[in-house]
Design a protein around this motif. Sequence first.
Motif, PDB file in Angstrom:
ATOM      1  N   LEU A 152       0.828  -1.210   0.000  1.00 37.46           N
ATOM      2  CA  LEU A 152       0.000   0.000   0.000  1.00 37.46           C
ATOM      3  C   LEU A 152       0.860   1.256   0.000  1.00 37.46           C
ATOM      4  O   LEU A 152       0.504   2.266  -0.625  1.00 37.46           O
ATOM      5  CB  LEU A 152      -0.921  -0.012   1.216  1.00 37.46           C
ATOM      6  N   ALA A 153       2.002   1.215   0.688  1.00 36.44           N
ATOM      7  CA  ALA A 153       2.886   2.376   0.705  1.00 36.44           C
ATOM      8  C   ALA A 153       3.446   2.655  -0.685  1.00 36.44           C
ATOM      9  O   ALA A 153       3.579   3.818  -1.088  1.00 36.44           O
ATOM     10  CB  ALA A 153       4.022   2.149   1.707  1.00 36.44           C
ATOM     11  N   SER A 160      -0.525   7.794  -5.768  1.00 37.31           N
ATOM     12  CA  SER A 160      -1.537   8.380  -4.874  1.00 37.31           C
ATOM     13  C   SER A 160      -2.892   7.708  -5.071  1.00 37.31           C
ATOM     14  O   SER A 160      -3.935   8.345  -5.000  1.00 37.31           O
ATOM     15  CB  SER A 160      -1.635   9.891  -5.090  1.00 37.31           C
ATOM     16  N   PHE A 161      -2.854   6.409  -5.380  1.00 36.16           N
ATOM     17  CA  PHE A 161      -4.047   5.578  -5.555  1.00 36.16           C
ATOM     18  C   PHE A 161      -4.894   6.009  -6.762  1.00 36.16           C
ATOM     19  O   PHE A 161      -6.114   5.875  -6.745  1.00 36.16           O
ATOM     20  CB  PHE A 161      -4.891   5.550  -4.279  1.00 36.16           C
ATOM     21  N   ASN A 162      -4.234   6.489  -7.786  1.00 38.08           N
ATOM     22  CA  ASN A 162      -4.903   6.781  -9.059  1.00 38.08           C
ATOM     23  C   ASN A 162      -4.686   5.599 -10.000  1.00 38.08           C
ATOM     24  O   ASN A 162      -3.575   5.409 -10.502  1.00 38.08           O
ATOM     25  CB  ASN A 162      -4.339   8.061  -9.680  1.00 38.08           C
ATOM     26  N   PRO A 163      -5.704   4.780 -10.269  1.00 39.34           N
ATOM     27  CA  PRO A 163      -5.511   3.590 -11.105  1.00 39.34           C
ATOM     28  C   PRO A 163      -5.240   3.902 -12.568  1.00 39.34           C
ATOM     29  O   PRO A 163      -4.859   3.011 -13.329  1.00 39.34           O
ATOM     30  CB  PRO A 163      -6.842   2.829 -10.944  1.00 39.34           C
ATOM     31  N   MET A 175       0.558   0.857  -9.274  1.00 36.03           N
ATOM     32  CA  MET A 175       1.934   0.607  -8.849  1.00 36.03           C
ATOM     33  C   MET A 175       2.943   1.027  -9.906  1.00 36.03           C
ATOM     34  O   MET A 175       4.122   0.695  -9.807  1.00 36.03           O
ATOM     35  CB  MET A 175       2.106  -0.863  -8.462  1.00 36.03           C
ATOM     36  N   GLN A 176       2.474   1.759 -10.928  1.00 38.88           N
ATOM     37  CA  GLN A 176       3.349   2.316 -11.956  1.00 38.88           C
ATOM     38  C   GLN A 176       4.283   1.267 -12.544  1.00 38.88           C
ATOM     39  O   GLN A 176       5.503   1.433 -12.613  1.00 38.88           O
ATOM     40  CB  GLN A 176       4.120   3.490 -11.402  1.00 38.88           C
TER      41      GLN A 176
END
Length: 308
Positions: A152-153, A160-163, A175-176
């Motif tokens: 999660l980190a 920033s939790f943008n899928p 997770m890029q």
Amino acid sequence: MSVMREVGTRLRRLKDAAARSATVFVKDVGHGLLEVSHNTLALLGLVLVSLLLFGATRADLRHQVEAKVFGWLQARHEARQDPSVLVAAQLSEPEAILRTTAVDPRQLTRAQAALANWLSRRYRVAPEPIGRLVKEAWYVGERVGLDPTLILAIMAVESSFNPFAQSAVGAQGLMQVMTRVHDDKYEAFGGTLAAFDPVTNLRVGVQVLKECIARAGSLEAGLRHYVGAANLPEDGGYVGKVLGEQANLRQVVGGRLLAFTAPIVPPPLAVPVEAALPKTPDGVVPAQPLPAAEPPAPPAEQIALVVH
């Protein structure tokens, strides 16, 4: 006087005769019309029966007629409906809930729910999709031997939790992950477009992270590999940010009331930057060229979007 009486009598007789003639004419016309009507109805009935019999032997024709009649009735029904109701009916899709990446935080454990609510406030995203990602991080972490707070980190620092996030060089999703580099890992999920499915991106990202840690030999060195800084003298503070945010998440999981605006404090690194770089036999760290496929290292404030 007798002449006038005779004239009157004749006129009455003519009038009566005319009335009788008109009555007979009307009756004859009525009977004729009745006969014609009976014959016409009989003919129409015969035609209808013939059509029904013919249609009963032709299933394809019967289906066409039924479809046209149903279409006509449906059109008449829709014409009488409120336009807004009609549009809503046309766009409705009750099965859409099945492809939603979300979960009610009340279905999570206490620690998971607390973490989902904290992340929701910190990164300004809805708690339901964050709750689903928290649950997935626990599920995947238990199976691959990684702390779910680490997973999660990384998502927090990377996107920033943008899928739908994408870096300038093509790293995509939560997770890029560099999709074109790890396209083979997406085959099990139907193809590279699954990179924008949050759960799939998380699972592929964890695979990449696990490989990086195994290749580097430690968590901190593995994170440097993950961010693409294994051969660089600096990682832009990436490892410190990930481990610092993981420390925050661990405090929330442990039950501590941590402000959602709490800063990220990088912990002391167990592996110095120089230790993660290859050395010559005399112990000198040689200059490391940039990888041909990657641009120069980005500024520290943009490190969350660096390609892995």
